[in-house]
Design a protein around this motif. Sequence first.
Motif, PDB file in Angstrom:
ATOM      1  N   LYS A  61      -2.760   4.728   7.066  1.00  0.00           N
ATOM      2  CA  LYS A  61      -2.538   4.738   5.620  1.00  0.00           C
ATOM      3  C   LYS A  61      -1.527   3.675   5.227  1.00  0.00           C
ATOM      4  O   LYS A  61      -1.702   2.968   4.234  1.00  0.00           O
ATOM      5  CB  LYS A  61      -2.036   6.115   5.182  1.00  0.00           C
ATOM      6  N   LYS A  65      -2.184   0.312   2.822  1.00  0.00           N
ATOM      7  CA  LYS A  65      -1.347  -0.071   1.688  1.00  0.00           C
ATOM      8  C   LYS A  65      -0.818  -1.496   1.865  1.00  0.00           C
ATOM      9  O   LYS A  65      -0.745  -2.279   0.911  1.00  0.00           O
ATOM     10  CB  LYS A  65      -0.179   0.902   1.537  1.00  0.00           C
ATOM     11  N   GLN A  66      -0.443  -1.815   3.089  1.00  0.00           N
ATOM     12  CA  GLN A  66       0.057  -3.164   3.360  1.00  0.00           C
ATOM     13  C   GLN A  66      -1.053  -4.192   3.171  1.00  0.00           C
ATOM     14  O   GLN A  66      -0.838  -5.268   2.600  1.00  0.00           O
ATOM     15  CB  GLN A  66       0.597  -3.238   4.790  1.00  0.00           C
ATOM     16  N   GLU A  68      -3.633  -3.888   1.176  1.00  0.00           N
ATOM     17  CA  GLU A  68      -3.837  -4.019  -0.268  1.00  0.00           C
ATOM     18  C   GLU A  68      -2.763  -4.894  -0.889  1.00  0.00           C
ATOM     19  O   GLU A  68      -3.048  -5.716  -1.773  1.00  0.00           O
ATOM     20  CB  GLU A  68      -3.807  -2.642  -0.920  1.00  0.00           C
ATOM     21  N   TYR A  69      -1.523  -4.757  -0.400  1.00  0.00           N
ATOM     22  CA  TYR A  69      -0.429  -5.584  -0.909  1.00  0.00           C
ATOM     23  C   TYR A  69      -0.713  -7.063  -0.661  1.00  0.00           C
ATOM     24  O   TYR A  69      -0.582  -7.893  -1.568  1.00  0.00           O
ATOM     25  CB  TYR A  69       0.885  -5.179  -0.236  1.00  0.00           C
ATOM     26  N   THR A 170       5.118   2.977   3.358  1.00  0.00           N
ATOM     27  CA  THR A 170       3.863   3.161   2.612  1.00  0.00           C
ATOM     28  C   THR A 170       4.128   3.131   1.112  1.00  0.00           C
ATOM     29  O   THR A 170       3.441   2.454   0.352  1.00  0.00           O
ATOM     30  CB  THR A 170       3.218   4.499   3.008  1.00  0.00           C
ATOM     31  N   ASN A 171       5.142   3.865   0.669  1.00  0.00           N
ATOM     32  CA  ASN A 171       5.490   3.882  -0.760  1.00  0.00           C
ATOM     33  C   ASN A 171       5.929   2.512  -1.229  1.00  0.00           C
ATOM     34  O   ASN A 171       5.646   2.105  -2.365  1.00  0.00           O
ATOM     35  CB  ASN A 171       6.608   4.901  -1.014  1.00  0.00           C
ATOM     36  N   GLU A 174       2.905   0.332  -1.806  1.00  0.00           N
ATOM     37  CA  GLU A 174       2.188   0.801  -2.995  1.00  0.00           C
ATOM     38  C   GLU A 174       2.901   0.342  -4.264  1.00  0.00           C
ATOM     39  O   GLU A 174       2.264  -0.113  -5.225  1.00  0.00           O
ATOM     40  CB  GLU A 174       2.089   2.317  -2.952  1.00  0.00           C
ATOM     41  N   SER A 177       2.462  -3.431  -4.718  1.00  0.00           N
ATOM     42  CA  SER A 177       1.115  -3.752  -5.196  1.00  0.00           C
ATOM     43  C   SER A 177       0.985  -3.483  -6.684  1.00  0.00           C
ATOM     44  O   SER A 177       0.344  -4.234  -7.409  1.00  0.00           O
ATOM     45  CB  SER A 177       0.066  -2.939  -4.424  1.00  0.00           C
TER      46      SER A 177
END
Length: 205
Positions: A61, A65-66, A68-69, A170-171, A174, A177
């Motif tokens: 997860k 996220k990384q 997507e960033y 992770t946060n 997010e 992004s």
Amino acid sequence: MTLECELCFRICQQDCDLLTLPCGFVICFDHLNQGQEQFECPICHNHQVDKNSCLSMNKNKMKLKQREYYQNVDKLKHKLDDFDSMQHVLNIEPYFDNLIQKVHSKRDELTSLFKDKIFHHADQLTQQIISAKTDKESDLKNLIQSLDRPHFEDLLMDKFEKKIRLEDNTNHFEAKSSILISKINQLSDKMVEITNLAETNILVT
């Protein structure tokens, strides 16, 4: 550490391009993403892999996220390139030259009847067009310079602490992004605003 897929042995550029299977082996994101919901482990061949469960693993997860960033970083970079390529909208010379040419053509048609008045009026119109051109160039320049470009470029740089808890990491990705998406939309709006200003016609009477 070599970022190598243990299935196809491809060397990946980023750690987030490799996802971990339940058995501990790592494979390319594309291998897992293209697989069915349930499939045989392509490395061990002795157990089943549930795709959704695998993608829900904390480590995976965070990597998603990384990933997507970094994709949003690339989008912002391309959007900045598009913004820089908009210099062509600043070339308003042909439009204003055409306006002046129309005025002069009309002047020549009426010269024999109203020579003195027409020339005087044509000169006034020419000055209005030149003044409007100067104003338009100034407005376009100010609008482009109003973008805080260094702030956008700063967002293209990775600024991560080396030791961050998995949940915080992770946060973090997010949140970053979300900021990138906001800036991409802001940059798109700015480009539309510049284009609209450049394409607005000048009324000369």
